[in-house]
Design a protein around this motif. Structure first.
Motif, PDB file in Angstrom:
ATOM      1  N   GLU A 187       0.840  -1.189   0.000  1.00 43.43           N
ATOM      2  CA  GLU A 187       0.000   0.000   0.000  1.00 43.43           C
ATOM      3  C   GLU A 187       0.881   1.246   0.000  1.00 43.43           C
ATOM      4  O   GLU A 187       1.843   1.342   0.767  1.00 43.43           O
ATOM      5  CB  GLU A 187      -0.905   0.006   1.236  1.00 43.43           C
ATOM      6  N   GLY A 188       0.566   2.157  -0.902  1.00 46.12           N
ATOM      7  CA  GLY A 188       1.338   3.392  -1.012  1.00 46.12           C
ATOM      8  C   GLY A 188       2.477   3.328  -2.014  1.00 46.12           C
ATOM      9  O   GLY A 188       3.035   4.371  -2.371  1.00 46.12           O
ATOM     10  N   ASP A 189       2.864   2.122  -2.456  1.00 45.82           N
ATOM     11  CA  ASP A 189       3.918   2.008  -3.472  1.00 45.82           C
ATOM     12  C   ASP A 189       3.462   2.655  -4.782  1.00 45.82           C
ATOM     13  O   ASP A 189       2.295   2.568  -5.155  1.00 45.82           O
ATOM     14  CB  ASP A 189       4.256   0.542  -3.769  1.00 45.82           C
ATOM     15  N   VAL A 190       4.387   3.288  -5.475  1.00 47.14           N
ATOM     16  CA  VAL A 190       4.120   3.828  -6.800  1.00 47.14           C
ATOM     17  C   VAL A 190       4.577   2.790  -7.811  1.00 47.14           C
ATOM     18  O   VAL A 190       5.737   2.374  -7.803  1.00 47.14           O
ATOM     19  CB  VAL A 190       4.855   5.166  -7.019  1.00 47.14           C
TER      20      VAL A 190
ATOM     21  N   CYS B 256       8.273  -1.393  -9.435  1.00 49.38           N
ATOM     22  CA  CYS B 256       8.234  -0.495  -8.279  1.00 49.38           C
ATOM     23  C   CYS B 256       9.679  -0.046  -8.093  1.00 49.38           C
ATOM     24  O   CYS B 256      10.501  -0.798  -7.568  1.00 49.38           O
ATOM     25  CB  CYS B 256       7.710  -1.211  -7.043  1.00 49.38           C
TER      26      CYS B 256
END
Length: 72
Positions: free
Chosen positions: A19-22, A45
């Motif tokens: 969660e929150g990874d681009v 990522c």
């Protein structure tokens, strides 16, 4: 007056994403034969490979797709 209709999806999961990874998704045409389009896909990522895969589509006249869907 044309659209693609999916014919296949293949995914190979290589590494987790959190969660929150681009994530960066890239696609490349692998082949186009007649009305069949096959693409390869990569998901990164940063420099970490998350997934690879392939997708397939048939390119058809929108009117033909509409007729096919009405029969379902």
């Amino acid at each position: 007056d044309e659209e693609g209709i999916g014919t296949m999806v293949e995914v190979r999961h290589m590494s987790p994403a959190f969660e929150g990874d681009v994530l960066e998704f890239t696609g490349e045409v692998e082949s186009l034969e007649g009305n069949e389009l096959i693409c390869t896909v990569r998901v990164l990522c940063g420099s970490r490979l998350i997934a690879t895969g392939r997708t397939g589509q048939k390119i058809l006249k929108r009117s033909r797709i509409d007729r096919m869907m009405q029969k379902l």
